[in-house]
Design an enzyme around this catalytic site. Structure first.
Site, mmCIF file in Angstrom:
data_model
loop_
_atom_site.group_PDB
_atom_site.id
_atom_site.type_symbol
_atom_site.label_atom_id
_atom_site.label_comp_id
_atom_site.label_asym_id
_atom_site.label_seq_id
_atom_site.Cartn_x
_atom_site.Cartn_y
_atom_site.Cartn_z
ATOM 1 N N LYS A 66 0.790 -1.235 0.000
ATOM 2 C CA LYS A 66 0.000 0.000 0.000
ATOM 3 C C LYS A 66 0.824 1.290 0.000
ATOM 4 C CE LYS A 66 -4.072 -2.169 2.127
ATOM 5 N NZ LYS A 66 -4.730 -2.476 3.422
ATOM 6 N N TYR A 188 -5.941 -4.823 -7.774
ATOM 7 C CA TYR A 188 -5.479 -4.796 -6.391
ATOM 8 C C TYR A 188 -5.126 -6.201 -5.890
ATOM 9 C CZ TYR A 188 -5.531 -4.105 -1.343
ATOM 10 O OH TYR A 188 -5.197 -4.107 -0.015
ATOM 11 N N VAL A 258 -0.902 -9.169 5.814
ATOM 12 C CA VAL A 258 -1.549 -10.344 6.368
ATOM 13 C C VAL A 258 -0.706 -11.615 6.167
ATOM 14 C CG1 VAL A 258 -2.864 -11.022 4.340
ATOM 15 C CG2 VAL A 258 -3.859 -11.319 6.613
#
Lengths: 430, 430, 430, 430
Positions: A66, A188, A258
């Site tokens: 990000k 994404y 994650v």
């Protein structure tokens, strides 16, 4: 023998015993990750890499992508335009929160999924294929090597990505996303599935810490102000709902993912990355968080800790007799930022009497000066000359060029202190 | 002639024309404030003060008191215990928000009123009178002069302070406040009514920036880690609901108050304060916010901007012939933090061949070293000696004392480079 | 032999075995309540009382007082003015939630504590003593006997009432409370400590169900529209965060309290109360909630269930031969509300031909008519007469008086059907 | 001459002048609606229709479809299963709010879009085509005529329906929606585009008010308990964020739609519909809201207003001499629900002495009795007979059948009061 590696290995050894947290399991490809995988890498501003544990194990970058794509979009749109589409306020919510601003539908910040989707969609391109190519190119430039996509993880993310599609539809309906929601989510998903290692992430973080210039390859990846802005957003929004605690404890801008990746950047010092899949309740990798805390404590890296080391810019402020004349000599070293320049100017003012005299400013130990510093210095020197002082500067910074933009550079410039002193003691002085 | 003052005055002049915002009017004593009052003060780590506009106009400190009393409570309770009572997360809400953590009743952070009330109540004292005396003493130590209370403003705050009393009752009912709610609110009203000037606030901010040591009086007011923690909390919670934007734009921890005061601290560099009563919709002083933005842009002070100036620690790494022998000479300067030490050790490793040789490490330009840096350096030197190198160090840092704690200090130490070189070229070398 | 008592006793017996829930324990006086205490009382519109279990055990009314004091305040201020101070929207929150409307500080509704505090403070009085006297008088009038205060419970509530004081301070600071916060909270604590029994509460609920007229004492306690409004607010806000589910399952406006009381009102039918201290997680008494659900299912009382029983208003619409003349005879019975009147008028229109004829309307079975019904009926009759019909009405309702207000009452009125028929068959007909 | 029509026309005339509100314009097809279109229709339980203004103008049903499809899904799944997927609590939010329950992803209620999407997806069918066919069939059965789709509106809704697609994706990702999100949204868009008139909507509302039985066609559309549940949900969730105020003012369950439709149902009395496109800020049609308020005030229809009209069930309780014997005669009329039965049983108990006597119960005026009422009555009568009373009942309700299920029906049954009296006065009495 290498104390940095020693420290990293000691931390790695101790935290390897930590058995808390759970590997993310919302897709099988992540669930299969080895909970014992644990690698640390650190890259300094000089481009040197330090490691502990297996730092070359590949994993998917996930949310750690990000900030880098945000930096790319900053370059594409400029900060003002990007701010119109993606906010910069911490949302106080989980990573997949629906934090859209009432009225505008603008996502709260680029570190939550909604904001990351909007950011990716804003990367300039003719269509999704080119857009992803630019994203991959950007991540590769940050890492300093060509990265690729883990197609299996990508496929799984795409198969379970309804929430991200929902966010994209919500934003298009609110007017904050123009692109096709399904395509945006797909790009994404690919971005999140880019394969990296802890060593890669450390280079990427170091590039942000180094103002956007990759310290290993020497390539400028993004403009310095955009790197600074990205780090600022990471500082308040990067660690989900514990941003305040993180900044208090660790004091470094950071971002986790994650799959167990975590990066942190110490501006002007280094980038660091840790890989360890088990996550805590907030979704941050347990061992990585602990490792960063330990490093911050041990290395004294807190961003709010700036312990006056730079104050020693002025290493000498004295009167020297040369050829029977008293010469004020001010010696400085290091880099000239605001604080250093302030200290230098203060010393100059202190040492030079109202009546005309002789002054040598020895800047041969000064390695670099911010434009503002050079301008301020030139102004003061011009003023001294105008007031009748005989001023010589020993330097290699080419201060005169800055000065020439606003002041007549009437002081003498020499390459060495000795030459400056000799001239300053000359006949035609005050 | 003083470029810092020049810059401040130029900013002051330009922003004096700004006519936006409204003076707070919830009590008459604030409503009477002169909307044209506008003062700027900056205090450097050297304790030098720069001003623009009337920086000695007295006004009440209001919420700008919050970080200083938080630092005081940190010292009284320690960070872990204080964290049990007052959180450190941005609330994303207005200053008077009811941001109590569900379950515990803990206020979100010490920069909102609820958290400030709880913090004040935690200052150790036998009763409210002593508690306020300690608060006033702390604020005075930060300012470097005895401060007093504007009794008229205090009386008005007390008369209209129902919301703060409500917050105190809420916290006591939730178990997060033990003290009497009405007394706690009263102490807080007195704290907010302490009278300061922009010059005072600049010294106070500079004290935080200087790690808790007042740079003007030389008095240590709070411990360095507590100053660092306070700045970290200011960075995420100090500017109410625009923390992210503020950190992006200005990049400095800051705190504003309803009477028009605003402080910002640049760690290791300076503290700055602006006073200008008209407030924007978020309750921040309009001209002060603009002035800080301008200073940040002009002086390059963003906390995430650390532009590699320190990398020039190693100013020389060369081979010198002396008395027919080749000596590796590494020269360093400035302060040794993590990054600088890393660069220095890297250079040492790079220059010293596997086989025993001669090495001079010139640290006469090094002004100060963190303990960790000294330890790491000593370890490397001991290792080189152990491997048969003839090592001489020119320094005044007393590295040996750190080294003695873990390694036999078998290298030679000299006060000058020349002496070190001479010895290194001696007979008994490798 | 009494089927209502039978049903209540059967329910009481079955639910007595329910062992879930916890007695409130925030003050010792409540914690000492007997968890096995379990009484049910039901009062019909005729003032008859039915009981199961010990319905005369005293306990403090707590939040069950809220709707009654709201009805009192409605009478004092009128609904429009009261609405300016206390909203009527469900808050979706717990009973002690801080649900103040942004901007106005108005509490969401009178069934949460904030709204109840504001409501109590609005009861008209010269000072707190008189205010509480009026509150106590109102509760006593609803119950039909003089109630008193449990001073021990009052003292405990006052000792632990910081949250309510906080709410009162919050509202005064927001401008939605004018009264003294501490006094207001104190009056409210006394109100909550009023001692009642299940039998009392059933009379109180029945009074609301009966439009504000106490069915036992025959005393009008509040005006009918205010009773209706109070029941409407109970329907959406009375059962805390499960209002929707409660209205779905039970279908009756209700209110519960922390001491284990629960009332429900079936408009025009009865009031019921249950007392059983153990509470569920939402703060509602477990056995009471179950008992109401059971009664609703068994008695078919759901407010949305109105099963067309009233449609049988028109019991005859026929042509009768009398004295050789054909007379249209419409017979009705019961009460005339909107629906019944509509059915009656429809039958009249259906049976009367365009050409003039003879009509008898037998209303001797009609017990009562809403004013609107009487007016509409009179209008239709006047129209028929005007069109030449010979119309006789047998009734005791004094329809002519309503009719006289707008129409010439030219139809004949008789006390019996027979007399009406005889006259209708007379000579001078159409 | 028709007073109901008169009243509707008077209201229509007066409110026609109301010029507030804005026609919905998020799709052109709605924006083109005539702001002056204004029709009212009311359908009674007898199936009679009353109108004012053009009540046959077609428009799309939009959100007014929600309660009807909810009733359909209740029948398909049963209330318990449906509740697992769609809640019943007011959300306090706008119609398009994202009110998903944390953890389960369950939408708050079926009247917001998320809940309506989930409800539509739960209608049992093999695929979307059959699902929509069932939805359309259900709406048509409620309206009593075959309805169709406005394909142009459907196409526009589909083109701009990103928010609904987002909600569907969100629910699938949260596990509260199993169906395909895009297909679900599509079916819902078609459902919203079904074309109706105000007259249609009034029949639909009347069908709910009539317990699911269409009062015009006589067809049962949904089971009575499902109609009751649907009305309960409309009462708390039907009017968006003003549910409390609406229930206070109007006191009827209602539902509005963005095309200007509004329905309200008075259980057991009537259904009403208004069509007027301009909407207020909450999205409710301005004139329709005003018209309903007016009708409620004028007709006395508030659901909490049940003014004791039914109390006159027992029209006589006296002692009659017949053939020299004293006979207790109790006369009742109307329908027997809980309240009426309670009053009747109370009169019976009051009039019959402990010692055996003679009793006539005249129920010839009773039109209908709930099963529970008949059972309770039979139990009391059987008890009286068992205690030696000579009991005759004049009725046509077939009470004995209910009684036979538990009690020996030993009382005498007659078709007329006279026959009952004669028998009761007979020889073999007590």
């Amino acid at each position: 023998m290498d104390p940095v590696t020693d420290a990293l290995e000691e931390i790695h050894h101790r935290l390897g015993a930590l058995r808390e947290g759970r590997v993310a399991d919302y897709i099988p490809q992540l669930a299969h990750a080895d909970p014992d995988a644990f690698g640390i890498a650190l890259v300094s501003m000089g481009g040197n890499t330090y490691r502990a544990g297996p730092a070359d194990t590949p994993f998917t970058i996930q949310s750690v992508s990000k900030p880098f794509v945000y930096a790319l979009a900053l370059g594409d749109l400029g900060p003002a335009e990007l701010l119109r589409h993606v906010g910069v306020e911490p949302s106080g919510n989980a990573f997949n929160a629906i934090s859209l601003e009432p009225g505008t539908g603008r996502p709260a910040n680029p570190m939550i999924n909604a904001g990351a989707l909007a950011t990716t969609a804003l990367v300039r391109a003719d269509g999704p294929a080119e857009r992803f190519a630019r994203v991959l190119g950007c991540l590769s430039a940050f890492a300093g090597r060509p990265l690729d996509v883990d197609e299996e993880v990508y496929a799984s993310e795409a198969a379970t990505g309804d929430r991200n599609r929902a966010l994209a539809y919500l934003m298009r309906s609110a007017g904050s996303l123009r692109a096709d929601p399904v395509e945006t989510a797909d790009t994404y998903f690919r971005q999140c599935a880019v394969r990296v290692t802890a060593a890669d992430l450390a280079v990427m973080a170091a590039t942000l810490a180094n103002g956007g210039l990759n310290p290993v390859t020497g390539v400028r990846v993004v403009a310095e102000p955009d790197a600074v802005r990205t780090l600022a957003v990471m500082a308040t929004c990067g660690m989900y709902d514990g941003a305040g605690q993180w900044l208090l404890d660790v004091g470094l801008p950071a971002k986790s993912g994650v799959s167990g990746g975590l990066i942190a950047a110490s501006p002007g010092r280094f980038g660091v990355a840790v890989h360890s899949p088990p996550l805590d309740a907030s979704g941050n990798p347990v061992r990585a968080v602990a490792a960063l805390g330990e490093m911050a404590r041990r290395f004294g890296l807190h961003i709010m800790h700036n312990s006056g080391l730079h104050a020693a810019t002025v290493t000498g402020a004295e009167r020297v007799e040369r050829a029977g004349r008293s010469i004020a000599v001010v010696t400085a070293q290091g880099g000239l930022e605001f604080t250093e320049t302030e200290a230098l100017l203060y010393a100059l003012r202190d040492l030079t009497p109202p009546e005309p005299g002789r002054l040598v400013l020895d800047l041969t130990g000064v390695s670099r000066a911010l434009p503002g510093a050079a301008t301020a210095l030139a102004a003061v020197l011009a003023d001294l000359v105008a007031r009748g002082h005989r001023v010589a500067v020993a330097e290699t910074l080419r201060l005169e060029r800055a000065a020439a933009q606003g002041h007549a550079p009437t002081w003498a410039v020499f390459g060495t202190r000795e030459a400056a002193l000799t001239w300053a003691a000359g006949e035609d002085g005050a």
